[in-house]
Design an enzyme around this catalytic site. Structure first.
Site, mmCIF file in Angstrom:
data_model
loop_
_atom_site.group_PDB
_atom_site.id
_atom_site.type_symbol
_atom_site.label_atom_id
_atom_site.label_comp_id
_atom_site.label_asym_id
_atom_site.label_seq_id
_atom_site.Cartn_x
_atom_site.Cartn_y
_atom_site.Cartn_z
ATOM 1 N N GLU A 89 -17.602 -13.638 -23.604
ATOM 2 C CA GLU A 89 -16.410 -14.442 -23.438
ATOM 3 C C GLU A 89 -15.887 -14.297 -22.019
ATOM 4 O O GLU A 89 -16.052 -13.262 -21.392
ATOM 5 C CB GLU A 89 -15.317 -13.977 -24.407
ATOM 6 C CG GLU A 89 -15.604 -14.425 -25.813
ATOM 7 C CD GLU A 89 -14.431 -14.145 -26.741
ATOM 8 O OE1 GLU A 89 -14.566 -14.451 -27.913
ATOM 9 O OE2 GLU A 89 -13.404 -13.627 -26.277
ATOM 10 N N CYS A 102 -11.589 -14.273 -15.439
ATOM 11 C CA CYS A 102 -11.983 -12.918 -15.812
ATOM 12 C C CYS A 102 -13.386 -13.007 -16.408
ATOM 13 O O CYS A 102 -13.571 -13.641 -17.445
ATOM 14 C CB CYS A 102 -10.954 -12.416 -16.826
ATOM 15 S SG CYS A 102 -11.292 -10.775 -17.420
ATOM 16 N N CYS A 109 -20.703 -2.515 -23.699
ATOM 17 C CA CYS A 109 -20.465 -1.553 -22.619
ATOM 18 C C CYS A 109 -20.822 -0.168 -23.129
ATOM 19 O O CYS A 109 -20.548 0.172 -24.282
ATOM 20 C CB CYS A 109 -18.994 -1.595 -22.202
ATOM 21 S SG CYS A 109 -18.631 -0.553 -20.767
ATOM 22 N N CYS A 113 -14.578 3.489 -23.427
ATOM 23 C CA CYS A 113 -13.199 3.925 -23.210
ATOM 24 C C CYS A 113 -12.479 3.830 -24.560
ATOM 25 O O CYS A 113 -12.703 2.900 -25.330
ATOM 26 C CB CYS A 113 -12.533 3.047 -22.148
ATOM 27 S SG CYS A 113 -13.324 3.243 -20.541
ATOM 28 N N CYS A 116 -10.545 0.587 -25.712
ATOM 29 C CA CYS A 116 -11.115 -0.706 -25.326
ATOM 30 C C CYS A 116 -11.989 -1.265 -26.441
ATOM 31 O O CYS A 116 -12.764 -0.535 -27.062
ATOM 32 C CB CYS A 116 -11.923 -0.543 -24.039
ATOM 33 S SG CYS A 116 -12.771 -2.048 -23.535
ATOM 34 N N GLY A 158 -17.969 -5.039 -19.943
ATOM 35 C CA GLY A 158 -18.977 -4.320 -19.180
ATOM 36 C C GLY A 158 -18.459 -3.602 -17.956
ATOM 37 O O GLY A 158 -17.323 -3.790 -17.516
ATOM 38 N N GLU A 159 -19.317 -2.744 -17.422
ATOM 39 C CA GLU A 159 -19.001 -1.991 -16.208
ATOM 40 C C GLU A 159 -19.830 -2.610 -15.078
ATOM 41 O O GLU A 159 -21.051 -2.430 -15.014
ATOM 42 C CB GLU A 159 -19.365 -0.504 -16.427
ATOM 43 C CG GLU A 159 -19.406 0.348 -15.182
ATOM 44 C CD GLU A 159 -18.094 0.342 -14.365
ATOM 45 O OE1 GLU A 159 -16.999 0.360 -14.946
ATOM 46 O OE2 GLU A 159 -18.207 0.304 -13.130
ATOM 47 N N SER A 190 -13.929 -4.367 -10.792
ATOM 48 C CA SER A 190 -13.152 -3.294 -11.430
ATOM 49 C C SER A 190 -14.103 -2.275 -12.045
ATOM 50 O O SER A 190 -15.006 -2.633 -12.791
ATOM 51 C CB SER A 190 -12.266 -3.922 -12.513
ATOM 52 O OG SER A 190 -11.512 -2.934 -13.176
ATOM 53 N N LEU A 214 -7.819 3.778 -13.824
ATOM 54 C CA LEU A 214 -7.535 5.214 -13.846
ATOM 55 C C LEU A 214 -6.971 5.649 -15.201
ATOM 56 O O LEU A 214 -7.526 6.516 -15.858
ATOM 57 C CB LEU A 214 -6.559 5.553 -12.707
ATOM 58 C CG LEU A 214 -6.604 6.981 -12.210
ATOM 59 C CD1 LEU A 214 -7.959 7.330 -11.614
ATOM 60 C CD2 LEU A 214 -5.505 7.232 -11.179
ATOM 61 N N CYS A 332 -7.929 -9.829 -20.473
ATOM 62 C CA CYS A 332 -9.132 -9.229 -19.914
ATOM 63 C C CYS A 332 -9.356 -7.871 -20.562
ATOM 64 O O CYS A 332 -8.423 -7.186 -20.935
ATOM 65 C CB CYS A 332 -8.951 -9.040 -18.415
ATOM 66 S SG CYS A 332 -8.807 -10.579 -17.558
HETATM 67 N N1 SAH Z 1 -15.459 -1.446 -16.933
HETATM 68 C C1 SAH Z 1 -14.547 -1.953 -15.964
HETATM 69 C C2 SAH Z 1 -14.142 -3.413 -16.138
HETATM 70 C C3 SAH Z 1 -13.827 -3.931 -17.515
HETATM 71 S S1 SAH Z 1 -12.285 -3.670 -18.300
HETATM 72 C C4 SAH Z 1 -13.312 -1.077 -15.863
HETATM 73 O O1 SAH Z 1 -13.172 -0.179 -16.686
HETATM 74 O O2 SAH Z 1 -12.530 -1.263 -14.942
HETATM 75 C C5 SAH Z 1 -11.012 -4.264 -17.273
HETATM 76 C C6 SAH Z 1 -9.692 -3.496 -17.444
HETATM 77 O O3 SAH Z 1 -9.092 -3.759 -18.730
HETATM 78 C C7 SAH Z 1 -9.876 -1.993 -17.362
HETATM 79 O O4 SAH Z 1 -8.841 -1.444 -16.596
HETATM 80 C C8 SAH Z 1 -9.746 -1.576 -18.829
HETATM 81 O O5 SAH Z 1 -9.413 -0.232 -18.966
HETATM 82 C C9 SAH Z 1 -8.685 -2.521 -19.329
HETATM 83 N N2 SAH Z 1 -8.631 -2.683 -20.791
HETATM 84 C C10 SAH Z 1 -9.625 -2.551 -21.678
HETATM 85 N N3 SAH Z 1 -9.172 -2.788 -22.938
HETATM 86 C C11 SAH Z 1 -7.865 -3.086 -22.831
HETATM 87 C C12 SAH Z 1 -6.847 -3.431 -23.780
HETATM 88 N N4 SAH Z 1 -7.102 -3.525 -25.058
HETATM 89 N N5 SAH Z 1 -5.609 -3.676 -23.295
HETATM 90 C C13 SAH Z 1 -5.343 -3.608 -21.978
HETATM 91 N N6 SAH Z 1 -6.249 -3.284 -21.049
HETATM 92 C C14 SAH Z 1 -7.514 -3.024 -21.462
#
Ligand code: SAH
Length: 341
Positions: A89, A102, A109, A113, A116, A158-159, A190, A214, A332
């Protein structure tokens, strides 16, 4: 599956088709500037070339399954099917005149996290250039942009640094003046803190922006929220960011997804300030977007405000990102999961 021409530079198109460079550029412009994928409609190409293209190549590799549009905000979410039945998506967010896309760089991934949605189903595979750039083309097709170009953020699934070369090649395609012509500074990659990726990115010649997710500035909490922190703890991440800034001199952004009673206190903000010493950065607070089944809640706005004020008093620029796509699950970092394709 037939080959597609998206994901290639105009020179690569010309080479693949064994045609003149200018013909490669003509096709490139149809795809990227006019978002036309139907070879028959590419009227400045010769008829024989058009019919060769039609028999041997596909205009695009992604199939649009669904485009949801939020009438109130103009946010659009595209659900796209890949040739192997997987799906991704991508989201278009409108904020007055500013349009941000986005995009996803992987299916699933591996980083998992804790808050996420993407990591829940694990990692499937990397996307290729065509699959990344077509997300942009599908979202922009029919979108009234005038002379403006969109911002692109690699904040979908994804990363991006785990698919480094493909993401860099796609960025060059996005920047190509004969195509989308998006300025480097309008593109943001990111990362959850992939140190080899940050070190490599420091040496890229373009001015593409870097965001580091972070979410916590002490190792105990960060290792819980972002398991990658066990491999690359905060001290090493800090060194990598300092190296990045010494090498390329560019400011970065810290992303901080704010979770109620987890990382939303003034004390958390103070730890962040400590971590940020000597780093040139602004901070983006993202109130958590709820994901069913996960044990978190979005931080209250007054807590986000107090967090932000603490940073502001220390001279750090901080924005609270108000999600524009919540009603269609289009924030996003929170893509795909609610659909079974
Ligand atoms: N893997 C990369 C890019 C993808 S996520 C990264 O970690 O930066 C993009 C951003 O959205 C990241 O900061 C992630 O921590 C945040 N994110 C993921 N799930 C989320 C959620 N449910 N609500 C708000 N932010 C979220």
């Amino acid at each position: 599956m037939s080959t597609t021409l998206t994901g290639l530079t105009s020179a690569e198109i010309a080479e693949l088709l064994a045609v003149k460079p200018f013909q490669g550029r003509q096709i490139f412009k149809w795809l990227y500037q006019k978002k036309v994928f139907d070879f028959e409609a590419m009227t400045d190409l010769s008829k024989p070339l058009r019919s060769t293209l039609k028999t041997a190549y596909a205009g695009h590799t992604l199939e649009l399954v669904e485009m949801q549009v939020c009438a109130r905000t103009g946010t659009k979410k595209a659900l796209l099917r890949l040739h192997d039945g997987e799906s991704v998506e991508s989201v278009l967010i409108r904020d007055h005149d500013r349009v941000t896309l986005c995009v996803s760089s992987q299916v699933g991934c591996a980083l998992k996290c804790d808050f996420c949605a993407t990591g829940l189903a694990g990692f499937t595979r990397n996307l290729d250039c065509a699959e990344i750039i077509e997300q942009v083309l599908f979202l922009l097709a029919g979108e009234p942009m005038g002379d403006r170009t969109p911002n692109i953020v690699f904040m979908g699934m994804g990363e991006p640094f785990r698919n480094y070369d493909t993401v860099m090649k796609t960025i060059h395609l996005m920047m190509d003046k004969e195509g989308l012509g998006i300025g480097a500074r309008k593109i943001t990659v990111s990362t959850a803190g992939d140190i080899p990726g940050i070190q490599k990115f420091a040496h890229e010649e373009h001015q593409v922006r870097l965001s580091v997710s972070l979410h916590a500035a002490n190792n105990t909490l960060r290792s819980r929220l972002v398991p990658l922190n066990r491999k690359y703890p905060l001290e090493d991440l800090r060194d990598a960011i300092l190296y990045y800034q010494e090498t390329c001199g560019r400011q970065i952004t810290f992303e901080w997804t704010v979770l109620q009673d987890v990382n939303d206190s003034v004390q958390d903000a103070k730890e962040l300030l400590q971590f940020m010493q000597h780093i040139q950065a602004s901070v983006n607070l993202i109130p958590w977007n709820p994901v069913q089944g996960l044990p978190y809640a979005p931080a209250r706005m007054d807590r986000c405000q107090a967090f932000s004020d603490t940073l502001a008093r220390a001279g750090v620029a901080c924005t609270i990102r108000r999600e524009k796509g919540q009603d269609i699950d289009a924030a996003c970092g929170q893509l795909r999961r609610t659909h079974a394709v």
